[in-house]
Design a protein around this motif. Sequence first.
Motif, short mmCIF file in Angstrom:
data_model
loop_
_atom_site.label_atom_id
_atom_site.label_comp_id
_atom_site.label_asym_id
_atom_site.label_seq_id
_atom_site.Cartn_x
_atom_site.Cartn_y
_atom_site.Cartn_z
N ARG A 130 24.00 31.45 5.11
CA ARG A 130 23.35 32.54 4.39
C ARG A 130 22.12 32.01 3.67
NH1 ARG A 130 26.25 35.84 0.67
NH2 ARG A 130 24.14 36.30 0.02
N GLY A 169 31.14 37.36 -10.63
CA GLY A 169 31.31 35.99 -11.10
C GLY A 169 31.65 36.04 -12.57
N ARG A 170 31.44 34.93 -13.27
CA ARG A 170 31.72 34.92 -14.70
C ARG A 170 30.62 35.69 -15.43
NH1 ARG A 170 32.08 29.68 -17.39
NH2 ARG A 170 30.11 29.28 -16.37
N ASN A 224 34.27 26.22 -12.42
CA ASN A 224 34.85 27.16 -11.45
C ASN A 224 34.16 27.23 -10.10
OD1 ASN A 224 32.53 28.33 -12.53
ND2 ASN A 224 33.25 30.38 -12.07
N PRO A 258 22.69 28.35 -1.41
CA PRO A 258 24.14 28.22 -1.22
C PRO A 258 24.51 27.22 -0.13
CG PRO A 258 23.35 30.10 0.01
CD PRO A 258 22.13 29.48 -0.65
N LEU A 307 27.90 37.47 -4.33
CA LEU A 307 27.40 38.17 -3.14
C LEU A 307 28.13 37.64 -1.92
CD1 LEU A 307 23.61 37.89 -4.00
CD2 LEU A 307 25.10 39.85 -4.35
P1 ATP Z 1 25.96 28.95 -12.21
O1 ATP Z 1 26.54 28.67 -10.85
O2 ATP Z 1 24.75 29.83 -12.13
O3 ATP Z 1 25.79 27.73 -13.02
P2 ATP Z 1 28.50 30.05 -12.78
O4 ATP Z 1 29.09 28.93 -11.99
O5 ATP Z 1 29.14 30.36 -14.06
O6 ATP Z 1 26.96 29.79 -13.03
P3 ATP Z 1 29.62 32.20 -11.42
O7 ATP Z 1 29.79 33.27 -12.42
O8 ATP Z 1 30.79 31.39 -11.05
O9 ATP Z 1 28.42 31.30 -11.85
O10 ATP Z 1 29.07 32.83 -10.08
C1 ATP Z 1 27.98 33.75 -10.11
C2 ATP Z 1 26.71 33.07 -9.66
O11 ATP Z 1 26.90 32.48 -8.39
C3 ATP Z 1 25.59 34.07 -9.47
O12 ATP Z 1 24.83 34.16 -10.64
C4 ATP Z 1 24.80 33.55 -8.29
O13 ATP Z 1 23.73 32.74 -8.72
C5 ATP Z 1 25.76 32.66 -7.56
N1 ATP Z 1 26.24 33.27 -6.32
C6 ATP Z 1 26.57 34.56 -6.10
N2 ATP Z 1 27.02 34.75 -4.85
C7 ATP Z 1 26.95 33.54 -4.24
C8 ATP Z 1 27.27 33.07 -2.95
N3 ATP Z 1 27.75 33.87 -2.01
N4 ATP Z 1 27.06 31.75 -2.68
C9 ATP Z 1 26.58 30.91 -3.61
N5 ATP Z 1 26.27 31.29 -4.87
C10 ATP Z 1 26.45 32.59 -5.19
#
Ligand code: ATP
Length: 267
Positions: free
Chosen positions: A156, A58-59, A120, A165, A65
């Motif tokens: 999941r 992710g970012r 995003n 999620p 996952l």
């Molecule tokens: P946040 O969603 O925590 O505010 P972000 O949108 O910047 O931050 P991303 O970097 O886009 O987060 O995505 C990574 C985050 O998404 C992880 O830290 C985890 O909490 C969450 N994540 C990882 N895999 C999944 C998934 N399969 N489904 C939903 N959420 C997920």
Amino acid sequence: MSADYQPVAQALAKHWPGVSLEVCDSLDSTNSELMRRARAGQVQPILLVARQQTAGRGRLGRQWLSGTGHTDSDVYGEGASLTFSLGLPLAPASWSGLSLAVGVSIAASLHAELRLKWPNDLWLHQRKLAGILIETTALDGRRYAIVGVGINLGARDDNGLARAPAWLGELLPGMDAPQTLLRIAAPLLQAIRDFELRGFAPFQPGFAQRDALMGEPLTLSDGTCGTAHGVNADGALLLRTPDGLKAITSSELSLRAVLAPQSGNTT
Ligand code: ATP
């Protein structure tokens, strides 16, 4: 090309003949793979799918996952996901708002109930259904853009996640990875080309219709508090604060929306 992705290959051949489709059984991350290839000089437009992704990102170094995207009925189900990246040379006047435009396109292709969380994520009922990760690398005066997408398809649990999620099967039961990609791929390429020509502004109304944060009280990771007030024509998040309206552009800022409590770990 395996039979399950043939319709996607056909749709690309029809609408985007210059874009190849490649499906791998397992990769660490489709974004990482395209970045390695770009650095090795492979910069042709490509849609790269991983049936299984072992180190999705992710970012800010966070993890994405995901399970597998196989179509066999014994594999589709719990934890199934679609993970892919589009790699293509791109030269927009400004990059601002690309992840939002990508989100608008995917949400519009999939379901009217989907919402977008700046900058995003796709949300369903305040839970994250999909994430978008855009990375770029220099390419002879232009840039090579890698647009990565991970979508939960099957149910999941929230193990390892900051929040519970969502998954597409809640809205479109039984839709597998190839079928999901078939709905997304051609419109997404069109959206990215439109963005290259006209920027984020044409996508602004579509984002506003699906803006999950509109009117929500927010705390940014730098401590700034305010109320979300939509996005501007550059895709910057507008935050009403005691000091006035602020346009938030930095991808370094992570939002922590004050939304309904979630199960699982704290954020
Ligand atoms: P946040 O969603 O925590 O505010 P972000 O949108 O910047 O931050 P991303 O970097 O886009 O987060 O995505 C990574 C985050 O998404 C992880 O830290 C985890 O909490 C969450 N994540 C990882 N895999 C999944 C998934 N399969 N489904 C939903 N959420 C997920």
